[in-house]
Design a protein around this motif. Structure first.
Motif, short mmCIF file in Angstrom:
data_model
loop_
_atom_site.label_atom_id
_atom_site.label_comp_id
_atom_site.label_asym_id
_atom_site.label_seq_id
_atom_site.Cartn_x
_atom_site.Cartn_y
_atom_site.Cartn_z
N ALA A 152 -8.73 -2.56 5.69
CA ALA A 152 -7.58 -2.28 6.55
C ALA A 152 -7.61 -0.84 7.06
O ALA A 152 -7.23 -0.58 8.21
N LEU A 155 -7.43 -0.10 10.95
CA LEU A 155 -6.34 0.71 11.50
C LEU A 155 -6.89 1.81 12.41
O LEU A 155 -6.33 2.09 13.47
N VAL A 213 -5.33 -3.62 13.94
CA VAL A 213 -4.28 -4.20 13.07
C VAL A 213 -2.97 -4.31 13.83
O VAL A 213 -2.50 -3.34 14.43
N ALA A 227 0.20 -4.03 13.01
CA ALA A 227 0.95 -3.55 11.85
C ALA A 227 2.34 -4.18 11.78
O ALA A 227 2.79 -4.59 10.70
N ARG A 228 3.03 -4.28 12.92
CA ARG A 228 4.37 -4.86 12.91
C ARG A 228 4.33 -6.32 12.46
O ARG A 228 5.14 -6.75 11.64
N TYR A 262 3.72 -6.35 8.66
CA TYR A 262 4.91 -6.02 7.87
C TYR A 262 5.92 -7.16 7.88
O TYR A 262 6.60 -7.43 6.87
N THR A 280 -5.56 -8.02 10.86
CA THR A 280 -4.19 -8.10 10.34
C THR A 280 -4.15 -8.84 9.02
O THR A 280 -3.40 -8.48 8.11
N PHE A 323 -5.11 -6.49 6.35
CA PHE A 323 -3.98 -5.59 6.10
C PHE A 323 -2.96 -6.24 5.17
O PHE A 323 -2.48 -5.64 4.21
#
Length: 254
Positions: free
Chosen positions: A67, A71, A76, A78-79, A82, A178, A181
């Motif tokens: 990850a 990144l 990724v 990211a949103r 998460y 992703t 991640f």
């Protein structure tokens, strides 16, 4: 002086890290069967539950190392990661099931799902990838990925990548990044459960993690050079192989 067995364990982690980062997997699909094959060669027996426990540390290492590289490359989502990671973490209750429940029926359903995902990925090899609205099935599918991660020690990527690509509309390269991640977040809880259950062999886990950390960084770099269509093909073949491996493990040796 490092033993021959530990060198072999690090080698297993290295292979798992490279392939795990390239395809968005935790590496458990490699670590679990490899440990069950390699360790008896050195006079060391290991149960499937112990191999799964060690695999969780490998998953965590792939998540951290892979990850970080993704990144930096800006791949990724990211949103998305998460928002979806809580579903996989909740699904990681599969770790508790792994301590008490036989996994044969679950493995069978999972194998069928892998074959279906492979079929859909292969069917879309020539399709131009475009952004599209995510399906409502994404949250329950990601929860299922977490359950499979905890129960079978496979990192969840074999479900997460097809879900992100086929259901969430994320291009394959970003879906892999992703997934990598997300899996690091999921593996923390899984590893703690297996440690509490007394199944985690720390020296073996450290050896696997060392190999994975090195391999995952190399794999993340290599992935950027592989065309998206080839990534889909490689991933589909891996899904078919994993499904066959699961069916053989739980039915062929019955």
């Amino acid at each position: 002086m490092i033993s021959a067995m530990m060198v072999a364990v690090i080698g297993v982690g290295l292979l798992a890290g490279v392939l795990g980062a390239i395809l968005g997997l935790g590496g458990g699909v490699i670590v679990v069967p490899a440990l069950e094959f390699v360790l008896p060669l050195f006079g060391r027996d290991i149960t499937i539950a112990q191999a799964v426990a060690v695999s969780q540390i490998g998953v965590l290492a792939v998540g951290l190392s892979g990850a970080a590289s993704y990144l930096r490359q800006g791949l990724v989502r990211a949103r998305t990661g998460y928002l979806l990671s809580p579903y996989t973490i909740v699904g990681a209750a599969g770790s508790f099931l792994g301590l008490v429940v036989p996994a044969r029926a679950v493995a069978t359903v999972f194998a069928l799902l892998l074959l279906y995902s492979a079929f859909n990925l292969l069917r879309g090899l020539k399709r131009v990838e475009v952004e599209r609205p995510p399906s409502r099935l994404v949250p329950p599918a990601m929860t299922f990925a977490g359950v499979m991660s905890g129960l079978l020690g496979i990192g969840g990527g074999t479900v997460q990548v097809p879900v992100l690509n086929l259901l969430a509309g994320v291009p394959i390269r970003q879906a892999i990044a992703t997934s990598t991640f997300i899996m690091g977040l999921t593996a923390v809880g899984n590893a703690l459960v297996y440690q509490a259950g007394g199944l985690l062999d720390i020296p073996l886990a450290a050896g696997v993690a060392l190999g994975v950390l090195i391999g995952a960084r190399a794999g993340a770099t290599l992935q950027s050079r592989i065309p998206a269509a080839q990534l889909k093909l490689f991933f589909s073949l891996l899904l078919i192989f994993t499904a066959g491996q699961l069916l053989w493990k739980y039915w062929g040796q019955a």
